[in-house]
Motif scaffolding. Structure first.
Motif, PDB file in Angstrom:
ATOM      1  N   ARG A  45       0.836  -1.211   0.000  1.00 57.51           N
ATOM      2  CA  ARG A  45       0.000   0.000   0.000  1.00 57.51           C
ATOM      3  C   ARG A  45       0.864   1.252   0.000  1.00 57.51           C
ATOM      4  O   ARG A  45       0.631   2.188  -0.760  1.00 57.51           O
ATOM      5  N   ARG A  49       1.073   4.061  -3.045  1.00 59.67           N
ATOM      6  CA  ARG A  49       0.373   5.313  -2.720  1.00 59.67           C
ATOM      7  C   ARG A  49       0.841   6.483  -3.590  1.00 59.67           C
ATOM      8  O   ARG A  49       0.026   7.256  -4.083  1.00 59.67           O
ATOM      9  N   GLN A  50       2.143   6.622  -3.789  1.00 58.18           N
ATOM     10  CA  GLN A  50       2.672   7.745  -4.576  1.00 58.18           C
ATOM     11  C   GLN A  50       2.478   7.548  -6.076  1.00 58.18           C
ATOM     12  O   GLN A  50       2.050   8.459  -6.769  1.00 58.18           O
ATOM     13  N   PRO A  53      -2.164   6.062  -6.964  1.00 55.78           N
ATOM     14  CA  PRO A  53      -3.117   6.295  -5.871  1.00 55.78           C
ATOM     15  C   PRO A  53      -4.520   5.732  -6.141  1.00 55.78           C
ATOM     16  O   PRO A  53      -5.313   5.628  -5.212  1.00 55.78           O
TER      17      PRO A  53
END
Length: 137
Positions: A45, A49-50, A53
């Motif tokens: 995760r 995320r970066q 997303p």
């Protein structure tokens, strides 16, 4: 693997079935299992995320579920089908279906487990002392 497909779309949901033992190290003879599950919980995760997303990574943490898992790992263990408080497979499945329909980062299949995790991280020493007293043989 589904990840490259999700990355190309920047969409999708990956659901990892972890364990409550990833957060609560209560069973010494399952320490390697607990460590492996802990490593699974947030790494992917955070990595995505970066860069992606739109991909939801969900960790499902069951407590004890009444399955044949217990005696089957190397070294064996208790049969979870006879443990007090063991959750029915159908009840754990309902939680997983709900997290598919309502994606979120983390879900426990037994609400009491989340409360125990919060107590554990609030005061590790006290929690472990009380758990040791409960689980003495």
């Amino acid at each position: 693997m589904a990840l490259p497909h999700f990355q190309s779309r920047n969409a999708g949901q990956i659901i990892n079935i972890s364990s409550g033992l990833a957060r609560l190290p209560l069973v010494p003879f399952r320490s390697a299992y607990s460590a492996a599950k802990h490593g699974l919980n947030a790494c992917l995760r955070m990595e995505l995320r970066q860069s992606h997303p739109g991909i939801v990574v969900t960790v499902v943490m069951p407590g004890v579920v009444a399955t044949e898992f217990g005696p089957n790992p190397l070294g064996g263990g208790p049969d979870s089908r006879v443990l007090p408080g063991a959750q029915r497979v159908e009840d754990a499945t309902k939680v997983i279906i709900d997290v598919i329909e309502h994606p979120r980062a983390e879900v426990y299949t037994q609400p009491a487990m989340q409360a125990d995790v919060e107590r554990y991280y609030h005061d590790v020493e006290t929690f472990e002392r009380e758990a040791a007293a409960r689980f003495r043989r």
